[in-house]
Write an enzyme that holds these catalytic residues in place. Sequence first.
Site, short mmCIF file in Angstrom:
data_model
loop_
_atom_site.label_atom_id
_atom_site.label_comp_id
_atom_site.label_asym_id
_atom_site.label_seq_id
_atom_site.Cartn_x
_atom_site.Cartn_y
_atom_site.Cartn_z
N HIS A 153 -46.72 14.90 -19.27
CA HIS A 153 -46.76 15.95 -18.83
C HIS A 153 -48.62 15.83 -19.05
O HIS A 153 -49.15 16.22 -19.75
CB HIS A 153 -46.12 17.28 -20.09
N HIS B 209 -43.28 9.28 -21.14
CA HIS B 209 -43.99 10.40 -20.02
C HIS B 209 -44.50 11.04 -20.93
O HIS B 209 -45.00 12.03 -22.02
CB HIS B 209 -42.37 11.17 -19.12
P1 5GP Z 1 -39.51 16.11 -22.15
O1 5GP Z 1 -39.17 17.68 -23.38
O2 5GP Z 1 -38.84 14.99 -23.06
O3 5GP Z 1 -40.89 15.96 -23.30
O4 5GP Z 1 -39.92 16.01 -21.24
C1 5GP Z 1 -38.74 15.56 -20.47
C2 5GP Z 1 -39.14 16.91 -18.73
O5 5GP Z 1 -38.59 16.51 -18.15
C3 5GP Z 1 -38.61 18.42 -19.17
O6 5GP Z 1 -40.10 18.86 -18.92
C4 5GP Z 1 -37.52 18.52 -17.51
O7 5GP Z 1 -38.71 19.05 -17.23
C5 5GP Z 1 -38.65 17.34 -17.38
N1 5GP Z 1 -36.79 16.98 -16.45
C6 5GP Z 1 -35.67 16.46 -16.94
N2 5GP Z 1 -35.15 16.02 -15.94
C7 5GP Z 1 -35.75 16.37 -14.79
C8 5GP Z 1 -35.44 15.62 -13.49
O8 5GP Z 1 -34.07 14.58 -13.11
N3 5GP Z 1 -36.31 15.60 -12.94
C9 5GP Z 1 -37.45 16.44 -12.95
N4 5GP Z 1 -38.07 16.61 -12.19
N5 5GP Z 1 -37.65 16.49 -14.31
C10 5GP Z 1 -36.48 16.41 -15.05
#
Ligand code: 5GP
Length: 137
Positions: free
Chosen positions: A102, A100
Amino acid sequence: MRDDCIFCRIAAGQIPAATLYEDEDFRVILDLGPASRGHALILPKEHYANLCELDETVAAKVLPLAARLGKAMTAALGCDGFNLVQNNGEAAGQTVMHFHVHIIPRYQNGPKIVAWEQGELSEQDKKQIVEAVKAEL
Ligand code: 5GP
Ligand code: ZN
């Protein structure tokens, strides 16, 4: 699509999420724990664990989509800039093992979100790093 992957299930519409954009390849949703107002996530509908696994055709569509979202956020939310953040691996802060991106809107006088302390690049490191990485490309 993997049943045990939360982003696969969100991208497929099985778990509700605030969706800003959807097409055959992607769903773009609002992050549940936003770093700033409008923080969004680009999710491919296919499961790829990280950038290194991402299909190149899908990858080629990610940056144009991010630019489109960034422009729309600037117009709609009045942000003054935006960061793209893309974490690969636990050590890099990746918590959901489905690729993903951001999109984090930034506001004048808003909090520092993406920052690091600058170190120094030694001559020895410069040479070693360049040689080692080039050999793996
Ligand atoms: P990472 O740390 O893996 O780059 O980012 C994961 C992101 O996904 C985090 O910013 C977290 O807040 C978001 N996130 C995790 N679970 C969910 C979810 O169930 N729904 C949404 N909309 N965001 C999520
Ligand atoms: Zn997945």
